[in-house]
Design a protein around this motif. Sequence first.
Motif, mmCIF file in Angstrom:
data_model
loop_
_atom_site.group_PDB
_atom_site.id
_atom_site.type_symbol
_atom_site.label_atom_id
_atom_site.label_comp_id
_atom_site.label_asym_id
_atom_site.label_seq_id
_atom_site.Cartn_x
_atom_site.Cartn_y
_atom_site.Cartn_z
ATOM 1 N N THR A 62 0.837 -1.294 -0.034
ATOM 2 C CA THR A 62 -0.140 -0.132 -0.028
ATOM 3 C C THR A 62 0.952 1.420 -0.010
ATOM 4 O OG1 THR A 62 -1.645 -1.263 1.233
ATOM 5 C CG2 THR A 62 -1.725 1.271 1.137
ATOM 6 N N MET A 63 1.908 1.345 0.865
ATOM 7 C CA MET A 63 2.655 2.237 0.939
ATOM 8 C C MET A 63 3.634 2.818 -0.245
ATOM 9 S SD MET A 63 3.721 2.270 4.835
ATOM 10 C CE MET A 63 2.563 2.828 6.388
ATOM 11 N N PHE A 64 4.150 1.695 -0.873
ATOM 12 C CA PHE A 64 4.879 2.056 -2.146
ATOM 13 C C PHE A 64 3.949 2.603 -3.216
ATOM 14 C CE2 PHE A 64 8.813 -0.717 -1.081
ATOM 15 C CZ PHE A 64 9.681 0.328 -0.703
ATOM 16 N N GLY A 65 2.699 1.856 -3.257
ATOM 17 C CA GLY A 65 1.752 2.400 -4.273
ATOM 18 C C GLY A 65 1.235 3.812 -3.972
ATOM 19 N N ALA A 66 1.170 4.131 -2.811
ATOM 20 C CA ALA A 66 0.785 5.539 -2.530
ATOM 21 C C ALA A 66 1.865 6.529 -2.813
ATOM 22 C CB ALA A 66 0.238 5.351 -0.874
ATOM 23 N N LEU A 67 3.214 5.965 -2.540
ATOM 24 C CA LEU A 67 4.095 6.899 -2.806
ATOM 25 C C LEU A 67 4.530 7.154 -4.445
ATOM 26 C CD1 LEU A 67 6.961 5.847 -0.225
ATOM 27 C CD2 LEU A 67 5.545 7.993 -0.422
ATOM 28 N N PHE A 68 4.187 6.299 -5.280
ATOM 29 C CA PHE A 68 4.414 6.467 -6.550
ATOM 30 C C PHE A 68 3.347 7.686 -6.852
ATOM 31 C CE2 PHE A 68 6.162 2.296 -7.226
ATOM 32 C CZ PHE A 68 7.343 2.680 -8.406
ATOM 33 N N GLN A 69 2.081 7.901 -6.172
ATOM 34 C CA GLN A 69 1.078 8.944 -6.438
ATOM 35 C C GLN A 69 1.909 10.214 -5.784
ATOM 36 O OE1 GLN A 69 -1.654 9.123 -8.148
ATOM 37 N NE2 GLN A 69 -2.303 11.210 -7.391
ATOM 38 N N MET A 70 2.200 9.988 -4.567
ATOM 39 C CA MET A 70 2.472 11.278 -3.776
ATOM 40 C C MET A 70 3.740 11.969 -4.071
ATOM 41 S SD MET A 70 1.667 10.228 0.213
ATOM 42 C CE MET A 70 1.618 11.906 0.599
ATOM 43 N N LEU A 71 4.869 11.271 -4.565
ATOM 44 C CA LEU A 71 5.971 11.995 -4.771
ATOM 45 C C LEU A 71 5.930 12.971 -6.075
ATOM 46 C CD1 LEU A 71 7.463 9.885 -3.184
ATOM 47 C CD2 LEU A 71 9.267 9.646 -4.840
ATOM 48 N N PRO A 72 5.260 12.876 -7.054
ATOM 49 C CA PRO A 72 5.139 14.036 -8.019
ATOM 50 C C PRO A 72 4.084 14.685 -7.791
ATOM 51 C CG PRO A 72 4.117 11.828 -8.790
ATOM 52 C CD PRO A 72 4.752 11.667 -7.610
ATOM 53 N N VAL A 73 3.057 14.236 -6.932
ATOM 54 C CA VAL A 73 1.845 15.366 -6.546
ATOM 55 C C VAL A 73 2.160 16.172 -5.320
ATOM 56 C CG1 VAL A 73 -0.378 15.443 -5.647
ATOM 57 C CG2 VAL A 73 0.119 13.866 -7.410
ATOM 58 N N VAL A 74 2.896 15.485 -4.397
ATOM 59 C CA VAL A 74 3.185 16.505 -3.053
ATOM 60 C C VAL A 74 4.701 16.796 -3.064
ATOM 61 C CG1 VAL A 74 3.463 16.184 -0.595
ATOM 62 C CG2 VAL A 74 1.540 14.958 -1.896
ATOM 63 N N ALA A 75 5.489 16.236 -3.546
ATOM 64 C CA ALA A 75 6.955 16.696 -3.520
ATOM 65 C C ALA A 75 7.522 17.188 -4.741
ATOM 66 C CB ALA A 75 7.764 15.491 -2.968
ATOM 67 N N GLY A 76 6.934 16.931 -5.882
ATOM 68 C CA GLY A 76 7.342 17.279 -7.342
ATOM 69 C C GLY A 76 8.412 16.553 -7.841
ATOM 70 N N ALA A 77 8.507 15.462 -7.053
ATOM 71 C CA ALA A 77 9.385 14.477 -7.526
ATOM 72 C C ALA A 77 8.954 13.569 -8.742
ATOM 73 C CB ALA A 77 10.017 13.802 -6.450
ATOM 74 N N VAL A 78 8.985 13.849 -9.877
ATOM 75 C CA VAL A 78 8.381 12.938 -10.936
ATOM 76 C C VAL A 78 9.224 11.867 -11.263
ATOM 77 C CG1 VAL A 78 7.578 13.292 -13.552
ATOM 78 C CG2 VAL A 78 7.394 15.054 -11.903
ATOM 79 N N ILE A 79 8.724 10.902 -11.185
ATOM 80 C CA ILE A 79 9.138 9.448 -11.938
ATOM 81 C C ILE A 79 9.038 9.211 -13.034
ATOM 82 C CG2 ILE A 79 9.623 6.839 -11.553
ATOM 83 C CD1 ILE A 79 8.755 7.298 -8.414
ATOM 84 N N GLN A 80 9.862 9.252 -14.139
ATOM 85 C CA GLN A 80 9.817 8.953 -15.524
ATOM 86 C C GLN A 80 9.085 7.619 -15.823
ATOM 87 O OE1 GLN A 80 9.598 11.682 -17.491
ATOM 88 N NE2 GLN A 80 10.322 12.887 -16.066
ATOM 89 N N LYS A 81 8.537 7.235 -16.725
ATOM 90 C CA LYS A 81 7.858 5.934 -17.140
ATOM 91 C C LYS A 81 7.514 5.241 -15.818
ATOM 92 C CE LYS A 81 10.876 5.477 -20.985
ATOM 93 N NZ LYS A 81 11.922 4.519 -21.834
ATOM 94 N N PRO A 82 6.371 5.771 -15.185
ATOM 95 C CA PRO A 82 5.919 5.222 -13.845
ATOM 96 C C PRO A 82 5.406 3.864 -13.817
ATOM 97 C CG PRO A 82 4.593 6.872 -14.638
ATOM 98 C CD PRO A 82 5.841 6.988 -15.562
ATOM 99 N N LYS A 83 4.833 3.602 -15.071
ATOM 100 C CA LYS A 83 4.188 2.341 -15.235
ATOM 101 C C LYS A 83 5.302 0.985 -14.878
ATOM 102 C CE LYS A 83 1.249 2.714 -18.472
ATOM 103 N NZ LYS A 83 0.204 2.325 -19.383
ATOM 104 N N GLN A 84 6.199 1.257 -15.886
ATOM 105 C CA GLN A 84 7.616 0.234 -16.045
ATOM 106 C C GLN A 84 8.252 0.318 -14.832
ATOM 107 O OE1 GLN A 84 6.679 2.744 -18.058
ATOM 108 N NE2 GLN A 84 7.227 2.368 -20.405
ATOM 109 N N LYS A 85 8.335 1.144 -14.120
ATOM 110 C CA LYS A 85 9.204 0.813 -12.885
ATOM 111 C C LYS A 85 8.329 0.581 -11.857
ATOM 112 C CE LYS A 85 12.453 4.714 -14.516
ATOM 113 N NZ LYS A 85 12.929 5.910 -14.428
ATOM 114 N N ALA A 86 7.062 0.836 -11.527
ATOM 115 C CA ALA A 86 6.264 0.360 -10.664
ATOM 116 C C ALA A 86 5.987 -1.241 -10.854
ATOM 117 C CB ALA A 86 4.685 1.075 -10.700
#
Length: 402
Positions: A62-86
């Motif tokens: 749950t927490m890793f899933g939530a962080l994939f959402q929160m990092l770009p939304v709350v912290a502005g830390a965008v993960i490129q190609k999020p589907k592949q990396k997730a």
Amino acid sequence: MSFPKGLSLSQAPPFIVVSGFFITACLLWFLGSLLEVYALLTNRLSIPFLTHITTVGFALFTMFGALFQMLPVVAGAVIQKPKQKAFISWLLLLPGYLLLLFGFYLSSFSALLAGASLLFTGIAYTSLLMLNRLMRIKSYTPTSQGIKFALLFVLIGGFSGFLTALSYGGYIDNTEIFLKVHRLFMLFGWIFLLITSVSFQVVEMFFVTKAYPRLYAMNFPYLLTLALIFSLFEFKLSNLPLSMLVFFQALITLHRLFTRKRKIADKSLYFWYLSHIHLLIAVIFLVFDGFNYRFLFVFFLFFSTLITGMMLRIIPFLVWFHLSNEGSLKVPLMSEVIDQKLINLCLLLSFAISLSVYLLPIIGLALIPAFMHSALSFLLSYSVIKGSFLYFRLSPLYNPSK
């Protein structure tokens, strides 16, 4: 609709990234609950087995899933190609968890070591991926500051867990110190700190409360680090500073919820109340009894109750948000995504499980909370899957005619 300050939803990952982790977490929690009942009936239930059902199968996913959402939304830390990396993260964590669980259940060292190795690889990959993005930006908010520390702690906790598994096979010595680091850093450095860091943003935003004092919130990870180091020493009441810090955080959160500005009835609020009452009780057990089963069971109630309530709120929001931004012809209200009766039933079961756990020394029948755990995890799985599938059914990305 305007969004609260500190949120940037333009870089949010695809819905399937978060929902995939959430659905997996719920199904693994349900599977774990069935194994828990079976282990009780066959007298094979152990504390490590029970612990990892909830901390890894439910909380970690749950927490890793939530962080994939929160990092770009709350912290502005965008993960490129999020589907592949997730997907890579999910692919490492899932077999690692299953092997670890069956290693504990079957007392198989080879399965335990294989599971611990895969699980640590998945934790290292995911946490370093996220830390790499986070370290490139300055932490202007307590939430992004706390997430950095939490990811560092889960990395340390995962590595110490792997070393603990190695020590069980006699490959290295000092099992106790590795186990102590593993428990402290995973339960408090990872789970508690991440929940607290999210609270600094979510409590004010969702429930319209006073903000946490900024000096306190920005320095909270440093205070927790000192308390964790203090707890590593072996002497009476070494857990007192940690317990006092956690106790104060629970109190200040409850105070803000009780004195919130918006008094509209909100079911998720009751999950927060219940979970933080559990947290107050858990740290009292920690001071006097250490990491015994009473502390563990109540601490599990704390974070599983909160995650349940937040998941039932986050999925409807994400369904509404993504469908709105994709130009879907039919966008349901958030209250329509998950039936309110199901949310009420999940809340009722959370209260019932809590009561049964506290009365366990009196009733002496562990099957009662175990069966209710199965019922709750099944209902949560059903709710999250049904809500997620509503998105896939209405999304123009998956159904061009919609």
